[in-house]
Design a protein around this motif. Structure first.
Motif, PDB file in Angstrom:
ATOM      1  N   HIS A   2      10.516  -9.031   5.166  1.00  9.81           N
ATOM      2  CA  HIS A   2       9.280  -9.388   4.493  1.00  9.81           C
ATOM      3  C   HIS A   2       8.624 -10.620   5.099  1.00  9.81           C
ATOM      4  CE1 HIS A   2       6.051  -9.096   1.808  1.00  9.81           C
ATOM      5  NE2 HIS A   2       6.080 -10.404   1.877  1.00  9.81           N
ATOM      6  N   HIS A  13      11.291  -6.155  -3.022  1.00 13.27           N
ATOM      7  CA  HIS A  13      10.328  -5.084  -3.310  1.00 13.27           C
ATOM      8  C   HIS A  13      10.425  -3.927  -2.320  1.00 13.27           C
ATOM      9  CE1 HIS A  13       7.003  -7.451  -0.966  1.00 13.27           C
ATOM     10  NE2 HIS A  13       7.539  -6.567  -0.162  1.00 13.27           N
ATOM     11  N   HIS A  14      11.215  -4.086  -1.264  1.00 15.90           N
ATOM     12  CA  HIS A  14      11.400  -2.958  -0.353  1.00 15.90           C
ATOM     13  C   HIS A  14      12.494  -2.007  -0.811  1.00 15.90           C
ATOM     14  CE1 HIS A  14       8.596  -4.339   2.727  1.00 15.90           C
ATOM     15  NE2 HIS A  14       8.941  -5.548   2.333  1.00 15.90           N
TER      16      HIS A  14
END
Ligand code: HEO
Ligand code: HEM
Ligand SMILES: [Cu+2]
Lengths: 301, 130, 669, 224
Positions: C283, C332-333
């Motif tokens: 990220h 969030h991945h």
């Protein structure tokens, strides 16, 4: 799940489809066929609309400002030193912030309510289905019924289903777009997910996590049937006779692609637990080059 | 702005400029204090595990505290982090480093603990209906 | 002797990669032959390959990036054409090849397209904008570049010798473990990324030190141009994030080479840990790419609006907020791995908060145009295109950050659309804007505007078509990385996206033509003053191309827009600044440390991939020796006499004075 | 605008936290305000400091892996059964003392005194080499007892984390020798002095990482 929400989301979906995109309804996940999917589609649409309210004016303003203040426009007032405005800064920070507080609230509540581990309330008894992703096909075990199927998921509409998922080798992700949530399948671990179908019909399920060369064929039909229909299907499966035990599982776990749906009439009861506990050997991975139908191997080993 | 100004700034920044040398005696004293404090903390840490007078669950906590203290001692007395030139930048960099280290280790442990708990075989752990 | 390497490694049975590889090899050999025959080699060696000049290194980074972007784009063409053919059919690319293509596309675009482009722009512009002579560690800079090139070389070698990874741009175990990926593909991935990763890390150290410790007199933090701020944030992220990637890939390598059990699914290993660590780097990585691009847009929009950047301090705050936040969102991945409501909820909220500072940036760019005099040059068009399309990509990012929405969109074509939407519009458009903006500074002539605008219009239209279709495909439940499909509903959209890629290709072609045409018309496009755009920061205060030493005397900075202040005063007083007292300047001597290091690094990488241990040991020894030899040098700098400095500077002053007088006459007329 | 005060060399600690004027360029500190680029000594040391921080982030990733995988013993040996705390205590003492002697070397370097410098560096080398040797013996012993890195995830993470630190120390030793040779042949030239100071920074930082290793891995692993 309250059905009003579902209808809101349907309305949204229809609006979107109305934008000249008809004919794609069959797979559109905004037009969900179950409460989980409907709630998720609903959140998706509401959040999009909220953001569009900010995004669209921003885009328009970009075009308008750029055009009006073009160098050749003598009517526009040139203010070469105007580089700060406290009021504008206040708005610029607070509008996104407030929006995010709102969306963040939705995210927090949604993350809990729609967590795949959260059971679905219903008068009907929850059906248990154990899912094993194999190279490259899906195995569905119905422990209460004692049957299993490959590359075909049959479930009664209106009955909540509790999936316990694992993998025989590499990761996959179990996903039926029209029912909602997906979740990973991982060897040695069990993930859990609750889904329910609203109505009878045929849906499309697939793996949404890349799992190697045969990945594109990791899809399966999902038949949502009536309760009687489900009973009939179970009886039919039981009639087919072959048994799923460690030996036949080892055969199944070898790499193959595009297997036709088939059923097992009985299942060794501890098989799933054995796969999870890794007392059943894993899927062997690629064998010698060229032995797997449809999968050729290139040099390098 | 004048020429002499520019000139001054150029000579001002001539490469290789050195600060006056440290006084050796003062320097040794600093390292000695550091060595003494670090030894003390190390001994405390090891004693913590050896001796069984401490409430067992408190031992890891104590070890962590001693470790943090000792890292501080090293930073101050060996790396001269509080007295070196251009201190703000050094400390800021260190602070960011510590922040990211804490985020990475803390975040990983938290995330992985939750994952592992949710993914255990057997019945659903703490089925959370809301 | 040769480890796993044998003739089988060359895919003689597979025409497509072989022909593609052969063409690439032929082109490379052709270029090399031409260079040697035409006698350019000594010049290239002296002036470019061994150069430690940050401008030259920056240009070489961008060149590498442009070449690799074309390679990545041809992969995209292959993928789209495969999909166009693969409805209920196998298409022309078998899975084991298709899987390599999307993996290579992702890797090349991110590590060898976008990264070098951004690092190249920063390398080129940051020291100039700060008003200094070079970066903090010039030789290290050359090492960084050549290590990146070495990684890129390894990826391309995999085309003809062996295979590339078939595991996507993040090689998630257990698929990437030896059991399921026994070939050398994943090893190519590991070593290419490790080697270029070291280069990236070193260049991060270099630029951070440059920005924090080397600024012209008077250039305090809050007087740095916005691009320097975003470069600072981006390079701090490199320093904080790349070591995580290095560690993670080292663990994967230990699993594969020595039977360790970090990410295996047996003996207590935990494959989820790979995802966790990878995205803890992954990220921040996307902001490492995006932040410098935001900086380019800030420079471009302010220059071509003829105004200072609106709310500069707010922008600085937003940049640093993004920098810190980007380290708190990586989960969030993998919302759909099942971490549970609390963890998902926390990371969802931190992810969404990034929309606030990013939004502030968008709005401040908007108000930079307000009250300005907007000139629609090519860099400005790319910036406007970015503002119009990026907000959509950002919003879909926020959508994906809502766990329940991500539960149906994760790994779908919607996600693919999201990340191309942000990466193409921010990173690629930003790269092109920066390229067109600084090109005249680097080479002394401008790029042809007509072809540039054509490239923009084709590029943006194709982009909207391709990724608009992808968004819709995602809502139709299509997942990424499919080699073929049998859903009729998807077919029209896939064909539309194939058409869109053709439109984009027209843009790519225009971009190439632009370069060729501009070089041929360079005399008409010459920038004599060194300030073709009426710029506001210090890079425009020196000649184009700048002399090796950048500035005859380090400029003294007064006010927030260093060069604008100087220029305004000159315009008021109708005279240039007084001439500085010229003094000799010491500059670092060019040296081949970088390219020699990279040579050994390539050897090490190749040897490790093919398990040729003696060669690897040789490579390590060679690399160490290079360092020692470098450290043993006695003279590292040479002196440029004051007379030459004076001559160079006076020439530039003369043209500037002419321009100044010309402008005032025009105003008077 | 400018004052001659900036030219006088600065001593002591003019850059202490909270120093005013950081924002607006009126600070005279080199590298921060109107002073222009910082002297090379500061640039080099700062660049290396940043590099060390990044190295520490890399260690953090290995620490994170260890923390997560420490439970993954796969029914193999656990830390408490394997670790020999006496050995660790000796290792710790060696490294700590070498940090001290390295500090002495830095002081001798500042005073440009060759013999004390070479002696202190040599002592540092011996102590560091002792550390590496002990660690090597420990690893060999573990492997002989069947606790090899491929036995379990816990052992993989253990060997990698501790081994990565040991590798750093070994590289440090190589560097140390190079610096001794450079100072011997070229004297206390500014560029060599700068490099030697970077080495000292590196060596001290490795000791800090070791504090984390012996606390988290050995002591907490051996704690019941
Ligand atoms: C340059 C690259 C880049 C950038 C800038 C971003 C920006 C963002 N991204 Fe994206 N991303 C990028 C590259 C990627 N992302 C990914 C995946 C990804 C996923 C995982 C999805 C999944 O795997 O299922 C999420 C949740 C996000 C979220 C976000 C968010 C919230 C932002 C925010 O930064 C966007 C902020 C911008 C906004 C919001 C627009 C402007 C704001 C305005 C106008 C203010 C008002 C708006 C609001 C209040 C909403 N990204 C992947 C996938 C990798 C893979 O799986 O292979 C990649 C490569
Ligand atoms: C210029 C036009 C581009 C086109 C047409 C294009 C097209 C594609 C396509 C078709 C895919 C595969 C989708 C799938 O999985 O089915 C893909 C994947 C990807 N692209 Fe692009 N792309 C482009 C530019 C870029 C750029 C500029 C970047 C990065 C800076 C990028 C990064 C990626 C990444 C990371 C992936 C994922 C690879 C993976 O799945 O492992 N692309 N792209
Ligand atoms: Cu992300």
């Amino acid at each position: 799940m309250p059905s009003r929400r579902a209808s809101v989301s349907k309305a949204g979906a229809i609006v979107l489809v109305g934008l000249g995109l008809s004919g794609c309804q069959q797979h559109n996940l905004l037009d969900a066929k179950g409460p989980v999917g409907a709630a998720e589609a609903n959140i998706l649409i509401i959040a999009s609309v909220i953001m569009l309210v900010i995004i669209v004016p921003t885009m328009i303003a970009t075009l308008v400002f750029a055009w009006w203040y073009r160098a050749s426009n003598t009517k526009a007032r040139y203010r070469p030193d105007w580089a700060f405005s406290g009021r504008i800064e206040l708005v610029v920070w607070s509008v996104p912030l407030l929006t995010i507080i709102f969306l963040g609230g939705i995210a927090w509540i949604g993350a809990h309510r729609l967590d795949p581990g959260t059971p679905i309330e219903s008068e009907r008894k929850t059906l248990e289905v154990q899912v094993v992703s194999l190279d490259w096909k899906w195995l569905f075990i119905y422990p209460e019924q004692g049957v299993a199927s490959v590359n075909e998921l049959v479930m009664p509409a209106g009955t909540p289903v509790r999936f316990s998922l694992t993998s025989s080798s590499v990761w996959n992700s179990f996903f039926v777009p029209k029912l909602g949530s997906m979740i990973y399948t991982m060897r040695g671990m069990v993930t859990r997910m609750h889904l329910m179908a609203d109505q009878e019909g045929e849906l499309y399920g697939l793996s949404s996590h890349f799992s190697g060369d045969g990945f594109s064929d990791m899809n399966f039909p999902v038949r949502t049937v009536s309760e009687d229909g489900f009973g009939a299907w179970v009886r039919q499966a039981q009639g087919e006779g072959t048994r799923l035990d460690r030996a036949s599982y080892a055969e199944l776990a070898k790499q193959s692609t595009a297997d036709a749906p088939r059923r097992y009439g009985s299942v060794e009861p501890t098989l799933f637990d054995g796969i999870v506990a890794q007392t059943v050997p894993p899927g062997p991975g690629p064998s010698a080059p060229g032995t797997v139908p449809g999968v050729r191997h290139k040099g390098g080993t | 702005m004048t020429d002499t100004d520019l000139d001054r700034h150029q000579t001002d920044v001539a490469p290789g400029e050195e600060y006056p040398e440290e006084e050796i005696g003062k320097g040794i004293r600093g390292y000695l204090i550091g060595l003494a404090l670090a030894s003390l903390l190390t001994v405390c840490s090891f004693a913590m595990v050896r001796a069984n007078f401490v409430w067992a669950p408190a031992i890891p906590v104590a070890i962590i505290v001693f470790a943090i203290a000792q890292m501080g001692v090293h930073l101050v007395f060996f790396l001269h982090i509080t007295t070196g030139p251009d201190n703000v930048n050094n400390v800021m960099a260190l602070a960011f480093g510590v922040l990211f280290v804490v985020l990475l280790i803390g975040g990983s442990v938290w995330i992985m603990n939750n994952m592992n708990a949710n993914m255990m075989a057997g019945p659903m752990p703490g089925t959370h209906a809301h | 002797m040769l480890g796993k390497l044998s003739l089988d490694a060359i895919p003689l049975s597979q025409p497509v990669p072989l022909v593609a590889g052969a063409i690439v090899v032929l082109i490379v050999l052709g270029v090399v032959a031409w260079i040697v025959i035409a006698g350019h080699l000594p010049y290239l060696w002296r002036e470019w390959i061994t150069s430690v000049d940050h401008k030259r290194i920056g240009v070489m980074y961008c060149l590498l990036a442009l070449v690799m972007l074309i390679r990545g784009f041809s992969d995209a063409l292959l993928m789209r054409s495969q999909h166009a053919l693969a409805y209920k059919a196998p298409g022309y690319l078998p899975p084991e090849h298709y899987d390599q293509i999307f993996s290579a596309h992702g890797v090349i675009m991110i590590f060898f397209g976008a990264m070098p482009f951004m690092i190249g722009l920063m390398n080129f512009a940051v020291p100039l904008q700060l008003g200094v002579r070079d970066v903090a560690f010039p030789t290290l800079n050359s090492v960084s570049f050549w290590l990146t090139a070495s990684g890129a070389l390894l990826v391309n070698v995999s085309l003809v010798v062996g295979e590339f990874a078939r595991t996507g741009w993040w090689p998630a175990p257990p698929l990437s473990e030896t059991t399921y990926s026994p070939g050398v593909g994943v090893d190519y991935y590991i070593w290419a990324i490790q080697i270029s990763g070291v280069g990236t890390l070193l260049s991060g150290v270099n630029l951070v030190t440059t920005i924090l410790k080397m600024r012209a007199p008077g250039m305090s933090y809050l007087r740095m141009p916005m691009f320097c701020w975003t470069a600072l944030a981006s390079n701090l992220l490199i320093i904080a994030a790349f070591p995580i990637l290095t560690a993670t890939l080292a663990m994967l390598a230990l699993d594969r080479y020595m039977g360790f059990h970090f990410f295996t699914d047996s003996q207590g290993g935990n494959s989820m840990m790979f995802m966790n660590l990878f995205w803890a780097w992954g990220h921040p990585e996307v902001y490492i790419l995006a932040l410098p691009a935001y900086g380019v847009f800030s420079e471009v929009i302010s220059t071509f609006s003829g105004k200072p950047l609106f709310a500069y301090r707010s922008m600085v705050m937003a940049t640093m907020a993004i920098f810190i936040l980007s380290f708190m969102v990586w989960l969030h991945h993998f919302f759909t791995m099942g971490p549970g409501g609390d963890v998902n909820g926390v990371f969802a909220i931190t992810s969404m908060i990034i929309a606030v500072p990013t939004g502030v940036k968008i709005f401040d760019w908007l108000f930079t145009m307000y009250g300005g005099r907007v000139r629609f040059t090519t860099p400005m068009l790319w910036s406007l295109g970015f503002m119009l399309t990026f907000v959509v990509g950002g919003a879909t990012g926020v959508l994906l950050a809502i766990p329940p929405a991500d539960f149906v969109l994760h790994n779908s074509m919607f996600l693919v659309a999201h990340f191309h939407n942000v990466m193409v519009s921010a990173v690629l458009f930003g790269a092109f804007a920066g390229y067109a903006y600084w090109f005249p500074k680097a080479f002394g002539f401008q790029l042809d505007e007509w072809w540039g605008k054509a490239a923009f219009w084709f590029g943006i239209s194709g982009f909207v078509i391709v990724f608009g279709a992808f968004y819709w495909l995602g809502l139709l439940g299509m997942t990424r990385r499919m080699q073929h499909y049998d859903v009729a509903d998807w077919r029209p959209w896939i064909l539309i996206s194939a058409f869109g890629v053709l439109v984009m290709m027209a843009g790519v072609v225009c971009q190439v033509i632009q370069l060729v045409v501009s070089i041929r018309r360079r005399e008409q496009l010459r920038d004599v003053t060194g300030d073709p755009w009426d710029g506001r920061s210090l890079e425009w205060a020196t000649a184009s191309p700048p002399p090796v030493f950048n500035f005859a005397a380090l400029p003294e900075v007064h006010g927030e827009e260093a060069y604008w202040t100087i220029k305004s005063r000159a315009r008021e007083q109708m005279r240039l600044r007084d001439e500085p007292a010229y003094a000799p300047i010491e500059m670092p001597i060019n040296n081949p440390t970088g390219v020699v290091c990279a040579f050994f690094a390539t050897l090490i990488g190749f040897a490790m991939i093919w398990h040729i241990w003696w060669l690897a040991a040789l490579g390590f020894a060679g690399a160490f020796l290079t360092f020692v030899v470098f450290a043993w040098r006695d003279t590292v700098e040479y002196e440029i006499p004051a007379s030459i400095v004076a001559r160079v500077n006076r020439a530039n002053r003369a043209t500037r004075l002419e321009a100044l007088q010309g402008a005032s006459q025009r105003r008077a007329a | 605008m400018s004052s001659t005060a900036a030219v006088t060399p600065l001593r002591g600690d003019p850059y202490h936290l909270g120093h005013a004027g950081g924002g607006h360029g009126e600070s005279r500190a080199t590298g921060r305000g109107t002073g222009g680029p910082a002297p090379k000594r500061i640039i080099v040391a700062y660049g290396f400091w940043i590099f060390i921080l990044s190295d520490i982030v890399m260690f953090a990733a290995f620490f994170a892996a260890y923390a997560v995988l420490a439970g993954g013993t796969a029914d193999g040996p656990k830390g408490a059964e394997l670790f020999d705390l006496d050995n660790v205590a000796i290792e710790t003492a060696l490294l700590l003392l070498s940090s001290f002697s390295c500090g002495m070397a830095a002081l001798a370097l500042g005073a440009r005194r060759m013999l004390p410098f070479q002696t202190a560096m040599l002592v540092t080398f011996i102590l560091g080499a002792g550390f590496v040797a002990l660690e090597f013996l420990e690893f060999r012993d573990l492997i002989e007892r069947g606790a090899e890195p491929s036995r379990s995830a816990f052992l993989s993470a253990f060997f990698t984390l501790v081994g990565c630190h040991g590798l750093h120390v070994s590289i440090g030793l190589l560097w140390l020798l190079t610096m001794m040779a450079q100072v011997l042949t070229k004297g206390f030239r500014p560029d060599i002095a700068r490099r030697t100071l970077c080495f000292a920074l590196f060596w001290h930082a490795l000791d800090i990482v070791w504090v984390g290793v012996f606390s988290v891995v050995y002591l907490m692993g051996a704690a019941p």
